[in-house]
Design an enzyme around this catalytic site. Structure first.
Site, mmCIF file in Angstrom:
data_model
loop_
_atom_site.group_PDB
_atom_site.id
_atom_site.type_symbol
_atom_site.label_atom_id
_atom_site.label_comp_id
_atom_site.label_asym_id
_atom_site.label_seq_id
_atom_site.Cartn_x
_atom_site.Cartn_y
_atom_site.Cartn_z
ATOM 1 N N ALA A 73 18.799 3.753 -10.674
ATOM 2 C CA ALA A 73 18.798 4.775 -11.724
ATOM 3 C C ALA A 73 19.836 5.865 -11.471
ATOM 4 O O ALA A 73 20.385 6.442 -12.417
ATOM 5 C CB ALA A 73 17.409 5.394 -11.864
ATOM 6 N N THR A 74 20.141 6.152 -10.223
ATOM 7 C CA THR A 74 21.180 7.159 -9.954
ATOM 8 C C THR A 74 22.491 6.719 -10.589
ATOM 9 O O THR A 74 23.135 7.483 -11.322
ATOM 10 C CB THR A 74 21.370 7.346 -8.429
ATOM 11 O OG1 THR A 74 20.131 7.767 -7.866
ATOM 12 C CG2 THR A 74 22.447 8.369 -8.136
ATOM 13 N N ASN A 153 9.457 12.838 -12.724
ATOM 14 C CA ASN A 153 9.108 12.247 -11.433
ATOM 15 C C ASN A 153 8.244 13.159 -10.565
ATOM 16 O O ASN A 153 7.534 12.687 -9.700
ATOM 17 C CB ASN A 153 10.385 11.855 -10.668
ATOM 18 C CG ASN A 153 11.363 12.988 -10.570
ATOM 19 O OD1 ASN A 153 11.836 13.501 -11.579
ATOM 20 N ND2 ASN A 153 11.673 13.402 -9.362
ATOM 21 N N HIS A 203 12.933 -0.484 -8.109
ATOM 22 C CA HIS A 203 12.000 -0.152 -7.016
ATOM 23 C C HIS A 203 10.901 0.822 -7.431
ATOM 24 O O HIS A 203 10.022 1.134 -6.640
ATOM 25 C CB HIS A 203 12.755 0.360 -5.782
ATOM 26 C CG HIS A 203 13.276 1.766 -5.867
ATOM 27 N ND1 HIS A 203 12.616 2.824 -5.284
ATOM 28 C CD2 HIS A 203 14.380 2.275 -6.449
ATOM 29 C CE1 HIS A 203 13.319 3.931 -5.486
ATOM 30 N NE2 HIS A 203 14.390 3.621 -6.194
ATOM 31 N N CYS A 326 13.216 13.989 -3.128
ATOM 32 C CA CYS A 326 14.656 13.956 -2.921
ATOM 33 C C CYS A 326 15.137 15.270 -2.328
ATOM 34 O O CYS A 326 16.232 15.372 -1.824
ATOM 35 C CB CYS A 326 15.371 13.692 -4.233
ATOM 36 S SG CYS A 326 14.666 12.296 -5.086
HETATM 37 C C1 LIG Z 1 13.833 7.447 -8.576
HETATM 38 C C2 LIG Z 1 14.475 8.147 -9.705
HETATM 39 C C3 LIG Z 1 15.866 8.152 -9.868
HETATM 40 C C4 LIG Z 1 16.795 7.515 -8.871
HETATM 41 O O1 LIG Z 1 16.639 6.134 -8.811
HETATM 42 P P1 LIG Z 1 17.364 5.276 -7.673
HETATM 43 O O2 LIG Z 1 17.122 3.873 -8.053
HETATM 44 O O3 LIG Z 1 16.689 5.648 -6.395
HETATM 45 O O4 LIG Z 1 18.797 5.628 -7.694
HETATM 46 C C5 LIG Z 1 16.396 8.791 -10.958
HETATM 47 N N1 LIG Z 1 15.613 9.403 -11.849
HETATM 48 C C6 LIG Z 1 14.270 9.438 -11.726
HETATM 49 C C7 LIG Z 1 13.450 10.124 -12.751
HETATM 50 C C8 LIG Z 1 13.665 8.816 -10.649
HETATM 51 O O5 LIG Z 1 12.348 8.872 -10.523
#
Ligand SMILES: *Cc1c(COP(=O)(O)O)cnc(C)c1O
Length: 387
Positions: A73-74, A153, A203, A326
């Site tokens: 997601a990053t 999150n 994940h 984070c």
């Molecule tokens: C976990 C998360 C991310 C980052 O996801 P990654 O796969 O670890 O890069 C981004 N946005 C939200 C809302 C998340 O919960």
């Protein structure tokens, strides 16, 4: 192998479903070829990827060709936001987002500010929700993109993606949604939702780490400039050799999620009610976010006159998050909770419990008892200012 901890940090990451692990193992045995290679083995890898694309497309109700694989997601947030902002920069340079977004979103907007874009940072209400009218008011003639996350999150607060997206559509503003905490957990139908770009990561829904996707709606004006350069994979939108094993794992995780979403939601709702019932009468405890409307897998609570890091230690062997996982290396109070109007000390005492598919009622009851005991013990040790 016995478990020597109780895991209540599913919003940070989930264990890989054993069926997913098995599927990835199969792919590693027979589908290790480079999917770009023009031979039989390459075709096996390609077939694994195509099947996964169909599985994810089915979960979101989209055409598989609208999905771009990323590392998570990053990267999807970076590609979706920076890519779309740059693609449309000749039309205007104004962008809109929320103060309570994930760092993978806020940091991209800050980078874009340095590139000469102008960003309106909206503050949600104290319950964490963005009033769709507040978004409408922030849009201008030169606004090109708005980004609002689906499920927060830290707090589990859910935004009204349909209402916000409809406003964006009316005003010809692209709408990006960080759905890392929503995909595979709540039903999402992208034929029905006015969303142009959507980020997800495996994940967070029992798939492997290091693989995600960006949905890019097949609509005029909805395009992204690449942020990575290299081979010709994925129409050059996101080049690089595709990890067929991880993608296959994501695909199966999506298929499993699709069939278990309703059961999962019921289960999580029960667990959260039980957890809250076990701690709600602790003196000075409050919910961050909204317990009625939020995603049931997350319960974030603050408590007066107790410090979060000490509380975290007192809760061992229960694995939970303070503030944002984070940001947990910094002692800064969570910027998300600060934006909801929490004081520094209340934000600092925040504990995020996040439950998942394997979580049991015994585990949350144990966690609630631990929480009460830890708060009582810390208050005995350091009787601070009166409540
Ligand atoms: C976990 C998360 C991310 C980052 O996801 P990654 O796969 O670890 O890069 C981004 N946005 C939200 C809302 C998340 O919960």
């Amino acid at each position: 192998m016995t478990k020597d901890f109780i895991y209540l940090d599913f919003a940070a990451s989930t264990p890989v479903d054993p069926r997913v692990a098995e599927r990835m193992h199969e792919c590693r045995e027979s589908g290790y070829a480079n999917p770009s290679s023009n031979h039989i083995a390459g075709r096996v890898s390609r077939a694994n990827i195509e099947r996964a694309a169909q599985q994810l497309a089915a979960l979101l109700n989209v055409d598989p060709r609208t999905l771009v694989w990323t590392s998570g997601a990053t990267e999807s947030d970076n590609l979706g936001i920076a890519g779309a902002a740059r693609f449309r920069s000749h039309r205007g340079k104004h962008l809109v987002t929320l103060l309570t977004e994930h760092k993978a979103v806020t940091d991209v907007f800050q980078m874009l500010e340095k590139e000469g874009f102008e960003v309106s940072w909206l503050r949600p209400d104290d319950d964490g929700r963005l009033e769709p009218a507040a978004l409408a008011n922030a849009l201008r003639e030169d606004t090109q993109l708005a980004s609002v996350m689906y499920v927060n999150n830290e707090t589990g607060v859910m935004q009204d993606i349909e209402a916000i997206g409809s406003i964006c559509r009316e005003r010809d503003v692209l709408f990006h949604v960080d759905a890392a905490q929503a995909v595979g957990k709540i039903p999402i139908d992208l034929q029905a939702l006015p969303v142009d770009l959507l980020s997800l990561t495996a994940h967070k829904f029992y798939g492997p780490k290091g693989i995600g996707a960006l949905y890019i709606a097949d609509r005029p004006g909805c395009r992204v400039e690449p942020i990575l350069f290299g081979g010709g994979q994925q129409q050059r939108i996101r080049p690089g050799t595709l990890p067929a094993d991880l993608i296959a794992g994501l695909g199966l995780a999506a298929e499993i999620a699709q069939s278990s979403i309703e059961t999962d939601l019921d289960h999580l709702g029960k667990l959260r009610r039980l957890l809250w019932a076990g701690i709600c009468d602790v003196e000075g405890v409050l919910v961050n976010g909204d317990i009625e409307s939020g995603f049931p897998g997350i319960l974030n609570v603050s408590v007066s006159n107790v410090e979060g890091e000490s509380l975290l230690l007192g809760l061992e062997p229960i694995c939970v998050a303070t503030g944002s996982a984070c940001n947990s290396k910094s002692q800064e109070p969570s910027y998300v909770l600060r934006a909801l109007g929490r004081s520094d000390s209340l934000a600092q005492s925040a504990i995020r419990f996040s439950m998942g598919r394997p979580t049991t009622e015994d585990e949350v009851e144990f966690a609630a008892r631990r929480y009460r005991d830890a708060v009582a013990r810390l208050r005995d040790l350091a009787p601070a200012a009166p409540l």
